[in-house]
Design a protein around this motif. Structure first.
Motif, PDB file in Angstrom:
ATOM      1  N   GLU A   6      50.576  31.818  32.387  1.00  0.00           N
ATOM      2  CA  GLU A   6      50.088  32.774  31.394  1.00  0.00           C
ATOM      3  C   GLU A   6      48.959  33.626  31.952  1.00  0.00           C
ATOM      4  OE1 GLU A   6      50.036  34.826  27.936  1.00  0.00           O
ATOM      5  OE2 GLU A   6      51.429  33.217  28.458  1.00  0.00           O
ATOM      6  N   ALA A   7      48.039  33.013  32.712  1.00  0.00           N
ATOM      7  CA  ALA A   7      46.890  33.744  33.246  1.00  0.00           C
ATOM      8  C   ALA A   7      47.286  34.738  34.317  1.00  0.00           C
ATOM      9  CB  ALA A   7      45.855  32.759  33.799  1.00  0.00           C
ATOM     10  N   GLU A   8      48.498  34.553  34.914  1.00  0.00           N
ATOM     11  CA  GLU A   8      48.915  35.418  35.999  1.00  0.00           C
ATOM     12  C   GLU A   8      49.950  36.451  35.575  1.00  0.00           C
ATOM     13  OE1 GLU A   8      47.310  35.355  38.776  1.00  0.00           O
ATOM     14  OE2 GLU A   8      46.120  33.726  37.949  1.00  0.00           O
ATOM     15  N   VAL A 128      40.843  54.145  29.430  1.00  0.00           N
ATOM     16  CA  VAL A 128      41.692  53.943  30.600  1.00  0.00           C
ATOM     17  C   VAL A 128      42.749  52.879  30.303  1.00  0.00           C
ATOM     18  CG1 VAL A 128      40.037  52.277  31.543  1.00  0.00           C
ATOM     19  CG2 VAL A 128      41.707  53.327  33.066  1.00  0.00           C
ATOM     20  N   SER A 129      43.944  53.085  30.826  1.00  0.00           N
ATOM     21  CA  SER A 129      45.029  52.113  30.703  1.00  0.00           C
ATOM     22  C   SER A 129      45.251  51.455  32.053  1.00  0.00           C
ATOM     23  CB  SER A 129      46.323  52.791  30.237  1.00  0.00           C
ATOM     24  OG  SER A 129      46.174  53.336  28.945  1.00  0.00           O
ATOM     25  N   ILE A 130      45.341  50.131  32.069  1.00  0.00           N
ATOM     26  CA  ILE A 130      45.522  49.397  33.313  1.00  0.00           C
ATOM     27  C   ILE A 130      46.631  48.371  33.145  1.00  0.00           C
ATOM     28  CG2 ILE A 130      43.128  49.685  34.028  1.00  0.00           C
ATOM     29  CD1 ILE A 130      42.578  46.834  33.089  1.00  0.00           C
ATOM     30  N   VAL A 131      47.204  47.965  34.261  1.00  0.00           N
ATOM     31  CA  VAL A 131      48.154  46.854  34.287  1.00  0.00           C
ATOM     32  C   VAL A 131      47.576  45.816  35.240  1.00  0.00           C
ATOM     33  CG1 VAL A 131      50.477  46.092  34.879  1.00  0.00           C
ATOM     34  CG2 VAL A 131      50.144  48.332  33.818  1.00  0.00           C
ATOM     35  N   THR A 132      47.319  44.621  34.727  1.00  0.00           N
ATOM     36  CA  THR A 132      46.707  43.576  35.535  1.00  0.00           C
ATOM     37  C   THR A 132      46.968  42.222  34.886  1.00  0.00           C
ATOM     38  OG1 THR A 132      44.666  42.929  36.686  1.00  0.00           O
ATOM     39  CG2 THR A 132      44.447  43.606  34.380  1.00  0.00           C
ATOM     40  N   THR A 133      46.538  41.160  35.537  1.00  0.00           N
ATOM     41  CA  THR A 133      46.706  39.820  34.979  1.00  0.00           C
ATOM     42  C   THR A 133      45.552  39.503  34.036  1.00  0.00           C
ATOM     43  OG1 THR A 133      45.466  38.736  36.753  1.00  0.00           O
ATOM     44  CG2 THR A 133      47.830  39.057  37.100  1.00  0.00           C
ATOM     45  N   SER A 134      45.774  38.532  33.172  1.00  0.00           N
ATOM     46  CA  SER A 134      44.737  38.138  32.228  1.00  0.00           C
ATOM     47  C   SER A 134      43.508  37.604  32.951  1.00  0.00           C
ATOM     48  CB  SER A 134      45.281  37.066  31.271  1.00  0.00           C
ATOM     49  OG  SER A 134      46.355  37.572  30.516  1.00  0.00           O
ATOM     50  N   SER A 135      43.733  36.830  34.006  1.00  0.00           N
ATOM     51  CA  SER A 135      42.602  36.262  34.739  1.00  0.00           C
ATOM     52  C   SER A 135      41.803  37.350  35.451  1.00  0.00           C
ATOM     53  CB  SER A 135      43.094  35.216  35.749  1.00  0.00           C
ATOM     54  OG  SER A 135      44.014  35.783  36.665  1.00  0.00           O
ATOM     55  N   ARG A 138      39.606  39.287  33.010  1.00  0.00           N
ATOM     56  CA  ARG A 138      38.362  38.588  32.692  1.00  0.00           C
ATOM     57  C   ARG A 138      37.324  38.823  33.783  1.00  0.00           C
ATOM     58  NH1 ARG A 138      41.952  34.587  30.652  1.00  0.00           N
ATOM     59  NH2 ARG A 138      41.924  33.476  32.646  1.00  0.00           N
ATOM     60  N   GLU A 139      37.771  38.807  35.048  1.00  0.00           N
ATOM     61  CA  GLU A 139      36.847  39.043  36.157  1.00  0.00           C
ATOM     62  C   GLU A 139      36.338  40.489  36.150  1.00  0.00           C
ATOM     63  OE1 GLU A 139      38.568  37.941  39.849  1.00  0.00           O
ATOM     64  OE2 GLU A 139      38.965  35.859  39.246  1.00  0.00           O
ATOM     65  N   ILE A 140      37.229  41.411  35.823  1.00  0.00           N
ATOM     66  CA  ILE A 140      36.832  42.817  35.757  1.00  0.00           C
ATOM     67  C   ILE A 140      35.732  43.000  34.724  1.00  0.00           C
ATOM     68  CG2 ILE A 140      37.606  45.127  35.044  1.00  0.00           C
ATOM     69  CD1 ILE A 140      40.375  44.339  36.219  1.00  0.00           C
ATOM     70  N   ARG A 141      35.887  42.399  33.555  1.00  0.00           N
ATOM     71  CA  ARG A 141      34.877  42.528  32.500  1.00  0.00           C
ATOM     72  C   ARG A 141      33.539  41.959  32.942  1.00  0.00           C
ATOM     73  NH1 ARG A 141      37.183  42.049  26.418  1.00  0.00           N
ATOM     74  NH2 ARG A 141      35.136  42.985  26.151  1.00  0.00           N
ATOM     75  N   GLU A 142      33.581  40.886  33.706  1.00  0.00           N
ATOM     76  CA  GLU A 142      32.337  40.282  34.189  1.00  0.00           C
ATOM     77  C   GLU A 142      31.643  41.170  35.217  1.00  0.00           C
ATOM     78  OE1 GLU A 142      33.449  36.490  35.675  1.00  0.00           O
ATOM     79  OE2 GLU A 142      33.826  35.608  33.686  1.00  0.00           O
ATOM     80  N   GLU A 143      32.424  41.933  35.992  1.00  0.00           N
ATOM     81  CA  GLU A 143      31.858  42.776  37.042  1.00  0.00           C
ATOM     82  C   GLU A 143      31.355  44.125  36.533  1.00  0.00           C
ATOM     83  OE1 GLU A 143      34.645  43.151  40.214  1.00  0.00           O
ATOM     84  OE2 GLU A 143      34.940  40.982  40.398  1.00  0.00           O
ATOM     85  N   ILE A 144      31.824  44.565  35.375  1.00  0.00           N
ATOM     86  CA  ILE A 144      31.368  45.834  34.825  1.00  0.00           C
ATOM     87  C   ILE A 144      29.905  45.687  34.419  1.00  0.00           C
ATOM     88  CG2 ILE A 144      31.624  47.411  32.854  1.00  0.00           C
ATOM     89  CD1 ILE A 144      34.621  46.885  32.964  1.00  0.00           C
ATOM     90  N   PRO A 145      29.040  46.618  34.795  1.00  0.00           N
ATOM     91  CA  PRO A 145      27.604  46.511  34.477  1.00  0.00           C
ATOM     92  C   PRO A 145      27.356  46.226  33.001  1.00  0.00           C
ATOM     93  CG  PRO A 145      27.989  48.340  35.961  1.00  0.00           C
ATOM     94  CD  PRO A 145      29.342  47.833  35.579  1.00  0.00           C
ATOM     95  N   ASP A 146      26.339  45.392  32.730  1.00  0.00           N
ATOM     96  CA  ASP A 146      26.041  44.977  31.371  1.00  0.00           C
ATOM     97  C   ASP A 146      25.676  46.147  30.466  1.00  0.00           C
ATOM     98  OD1 ASP A 146      26.460  42.349  32.102  1.00  0.00           O
ATOM     99  OD2 ASP A 146      24.338  41.960  32.523  1.00  0.00           O
ATOM    100  N   VAL A 155      46.889  45.625  23.855  1.00  0.00           N
ATOM    101  CA  VAL A 155      47.430  44.789  24.935  1.00  0.00           C
ATOM    102  C   VAL A 155      48.934  44.686  24.740  1.00  0.00           C
ATOM    103  CG1 VAL A 155      47.436  42.538  26.057  1.00  0.00           C
ATOM    104  CG2 VAL A 155      45.303  43.437  25.101  1.00  0.00           C
ATOM    105  N   GLY A 156      49.696  44.913  25.800  1.00  0.00           N
ATOM    106  CA  GLY A 156      51.150  44.810  25.721  1.00  0.00           C
ATOM    107  C   GLY A 156      51.698  44.193  26.990  1.00  0.00           C
ATOM    108  N   SER A 157      52.962  43.801  26.954  1.00  0.00           N
ATOM    109  CA  SER A 157      53.577  43.180  28.126  1.00  0.00           C
ATOM    110  C   SER A 157      53.950  44.204  29.180  1.00  0.00           C
ATOM    111  CB  SER A 157      54.825  42.396  27.710  1.00  0.00           C
ATOM    112  OG  SER A 157      55.757  43.251  27.065  1.00  0.00           O
ATOM    113  N   VAL A 158      54.238  45.440  28.745  1.00  0.00           N
ATOM    114  CA  VAL A 158      54.581  46.513  29.684  1.00  0.00           C
ATOM    115  C   VAL A 158      53.927  47.788  29.184  1.00  0.00           C
ATOM    116  CG1 VAL A 158      56.777  45.557  30.453  1.00  0.00           C
ATOM    117  CG2 VAL A 158      56.712  47.035  28.445  1.00  0.00           C
ATOM    118  N   PRO A 159      53.597  48.731  30.090  1.00  0.00           N
ATOM    119  CA  PRO A 159      53.018  49.993  29.632  1.00  0.00           C
ATOM    120  C   PRO A 159      54.009  50.782  28.802  1.00  0.00           C
ATOM    121  CG  PRO A 159      53.529  50.085  31.977  1.00  0.00           C
ATOM    122  CD  PRO A 159      53.728  48.663  31.553  1.00  0.00           C
TER     123      PRO A 159
END
Length: 227
Positions: A6-8, A128-135, A138-146, A155-159
């Motif tokens: 699921e995370a991938e 912005v629209s992106i296609v990526t894994t759930s995990s 989560r990392e992207i959100r942590e790296e975006i400046p506070d 959120v969808g399975s395909v664009p």
């Protein structure tokens, strides 16, 4: 074929990143500070060694936009390609500040794809629209400046791209413009060239292209076309 955990699994995620007055890059803040500039769409972007190169479409007065680039902003390189009186394409190249470099770095990973356009709105939101894994998300959100606020729009399975209804005349005008090089950078055809090919007035071509482009952008952004 082995299924992904699921995370991938890849998801199409549409997000809005809200900047502050401090974090938004001066180039993109024009849509917030210049009444004659209403929206900016980034059609192509790449970042190398902190240098951002973009191709954009700006809705608004091309003269106001170019004047701001020339007199108010410290831009390394730029070119403006007017699209009538109410819009223009632009090529921009400039060094990113610390906030925007960190934001760009957060989105630079092998398991992520950005679906253009990236949209800047007058309320300092970058959509912005992106296609990526759930995990990875989560990392992207942590790296975006506070200092930046991240909101998930969908959120969808395909664009998903909505249907873009074009009239026959709009499609013909857009196809002719493409064939003649009107959308090349730099442009190799003019509205007059397209009008000559279609045997109609320049004003007619301008209106067909503007309305057709508006319908296509509205469909890509999944918003209502108000034109």
């Amino acid at each position: 074929m082995k299924g992904l955990d699921e995370a991938e699994r890849m998801n199409a995620i549409r997000i809005a990143i809200t900047h502050t007055e401090t974090t938004i890059h001066p180039i993109h803040s024009l849509v917030c500070t210049a009444p004659a500039v209403s929206r900016e769409l980034i059609l192509y972007v790449t970042v190398t060694d902190g240098i951002e190169t973009t191709i954009n479409y700006v809705e608004g007065d091309p003269e106001v936009y170019e004047s701001a680039l020339r007199t108010e902003l410290d831009i390394d390189e730029y070119e403006i390609y007017p699209d009538g009186d109410d819009g223009c394409y632009s090529y921009l190249r400039n060094e990113l500040d610390a906030y925007n470099r960190a934001l760009a770095t957060a989105f630079q990973r092998e398991t992520l794809a950005v679906i253009p356009p990236i949209e800047y709105l007058p309320d300092r939101r970058m959509v912005v629209s992106i296609v990526t894994t759930s995990s990875d998300f989560r990392e992207i959100r942590e790296e975006i400046p506070d200092e930046l606020t991240v909101d998930v729009i969908s959120v969808g399975s395909v664009p998903q791209i909505a249907d873009a209804p074009l009239t026959v005349d709009q499609r013909r005008a857009l196809e002719t413009a493409w064939e003649l090089g009107y959308y090349e950078i730099p442009r190799t055809a003019t509205l007059q060239d397209i009008a000559d090919r279609l045997d109609c007035a320049v004003s007619t071509v301008s209106d067909l292209l503007r309305r057709g482009q508006s319908s296509l952008v509205a469909a890509a952004l999944d918003v209502n076309d108000h034109d």
